[in-house]
Design a protein around this motif. Structure first.
Motif, PDB file in Angstrom:
ATOM      1  N   TYR A 253       0.834  -1.200   0.000  1.00 23.65           N
ATOM      2  CA  TYR A 253       0.000   0.000   0.000  1.00 23.65           C
ATOM      3  C   TYR A 253       0.872   1.255   0.000  1.00 23.65           C
ATOM      4  O   TYR A 253       0.649   2.181  -0.776  1.00 23.65           O
ATOM      5  N   LEU A 254       1.878   1.293   0.855  1.00 18.87           N
ATOM      6  CA  LEU A 254       2.765   2.459   0.923  1.00 18.87           C
ATOM      7  C   LEU A 254       3.571   2.623  -0.359  1.00 18.87           C
ATOM      8  O   LEU A 254       3.826   3.748  -0.802  1.00 18.87           O
TER       9      LEU A 254
ATOM     10  N   GLN B  64       4.429   5.711  -5.423  1.00 22.53           N
ATOM     11  CA  GLN B  64       4.437   5.829  -6.881  1.00 22.53           C
ATOM     12  C   GLN B  64       3.501   6.942  -7.348  1.00 22.53           C
ATOM     13  O   GLN B  64       3.846   7.708  -8.245  1.00 22.53           O
ATOM     14  N   PHE B  65       2.329   7.043  -6.728  1.00 26.82           N
ATOM     15  CA  PHE B  65       1.412   8.122  -7.079  1.00 26.82           C
ATOM     16  C   PHE B  65       2.023   9.479  -6.750  1.00 26.82           C
ATOM     17  O   PHE B  65       1.920  10.420  -7.521  1.00 26.82           O
ATOM     18  N   ALA B  66       2.676   9.588  -5.609  1.00 25.28           N
ATOM     19  CA  ALA B  66       3.259  10.862  -5.194  1.00 25.28           C
ATOM     20  C   ALA B  66       4.394  11.283  -6.115  1.00 25.28           C
ATOM     21  O   ALA B  66       4.599  12.472  -6.349  1.00 25.28           O
TER      22      ALA B  66
ATOM     23  N   ASN C 291       0.256  14.342 -10.852  1.00 25.39           N
ATOM     24  CA  ASN C 291      -0.235  14.346  -9.474  1.00 25.39           C
ATOM     25  C   ASN C 291      -1.657  14.852  -9.394  1.00 25.39           C
ATOM     26  O   ASN C 291      -2.068  15.747 -10.129  1.00 25.39           O
ATOM     27  N   ALA C 292      -2.376  14.291  -8.481  1.00 30.94           N
ATOM     28  CA  ALA C 292      -3.727  14.725  -8.174  1.00 30.94           C
ATOM     29  C   ALA C 292      -3.929  14.490  -6.685  1.00 30.94           C
ATOM     30  O   ALA C 292      -3.213  13.719  -6.065  1.00 30.94           O
ATOM     31  N   ILE C 293      -4.882  15.160  -6.115  1.00 30.26           N
ATOM     32  CA  ILE C 293      -5.180  14.936  -4.706  1.00 30.26           C
ATOM     33  C   ILE C 293      -5.983  13.653  -4.606  1.00 30.26           C
ATOM     34  O   ILE C 293      -6.982  13.472  -5.307  1.00 30.26           O
ATOM     35  N   MET C 294      -5.526  12.782  -3.753  1.00 28.84           N
ATOM     36  CA  MET C 294      -6.222  11.512  -3.547  1.00 28.84           C
ATOM     37  C   MET C 294      -6.510  11.353  -2.071  1.00 28.84           C
ATOM     38  O   MET C 294      -5.632  11.586  -1.246  1.00 28.84           O
ATOM     39  N   ILE C 295      -7.703  10.968  -1.768  1.00 23.89           N
ATOM     40  CA  ILE C 295      -8.051  10.634  -0.390  1.00 23.89           C
ATOM     41  C   ILE C 295      -8.305   9.141  -0.381  1.00 23.89           C
ATOM     42  O   ILE C 295      -9.240   8.653  -1.021  1.00 23.89           O
ATOM     43  N   VAL C 296      -7.423   8.427   0.319  1.00 21.80           N
ATOM     44  CA  VAL C 296      -7.485   6.977   0.321  1.00 21.80           C
ATOM     45  C   VAL C 296      -7.756   6.499   1.736  1.00 21.80           C
ATOM     46  O   VAL C 296      -6.926   6.700   2.625  1.00 21.80           O
TER      47      VAL C 296
END
Length: 87
Positions: free
Chosen positions: A42-43, A48-50, A55-60
């Motif tokens: 998960y981390l 990888q997304f960061a 980039n986009a704001i993601m709330i996971v």
């Protein structure tokens, strides 16, 4: 003869489905025995997304245990970033 061919096709499909179900069962057992792997994976995905250029704001949503060392019961102040004054 068509009946036999259809019967064999259905039997092959049944065996394939049973194989997939057994593989999923083995994977599930392994993940239950090693929950730290799920946390690590998960981390890695979040990293990888960061690091991506799109980039986009993601709330996971995730359990607080997925964030080692973070005290999520206290409010977090955003960091203050001051650009350097180089000429």
């Amino acid at each position: 003869m068509q009946y036999i061919v259809q019967k064999e096709k259905l039997e092959a499909e049944r065996k394939r489905v049973e194989g997939i179900a057994r593989a999923n069962q083995i994977i599930g057992e392994s993940l239950r025995k090693n929950p730290v792997y799920v946390q690590w994976y998960y981390l890695q995905v979040l990293k990888q997304f960061a690091e991506s250029h799109n980039n986009a704001i993601m709330i996971v949503p995730a359990l607080s245990s997925f964030y080692p060392g973070a005290n999520l019961t206290q409010p977090v102040a955003p960091p203050i970033i001051i650009p350097s004054q180089t000429k």
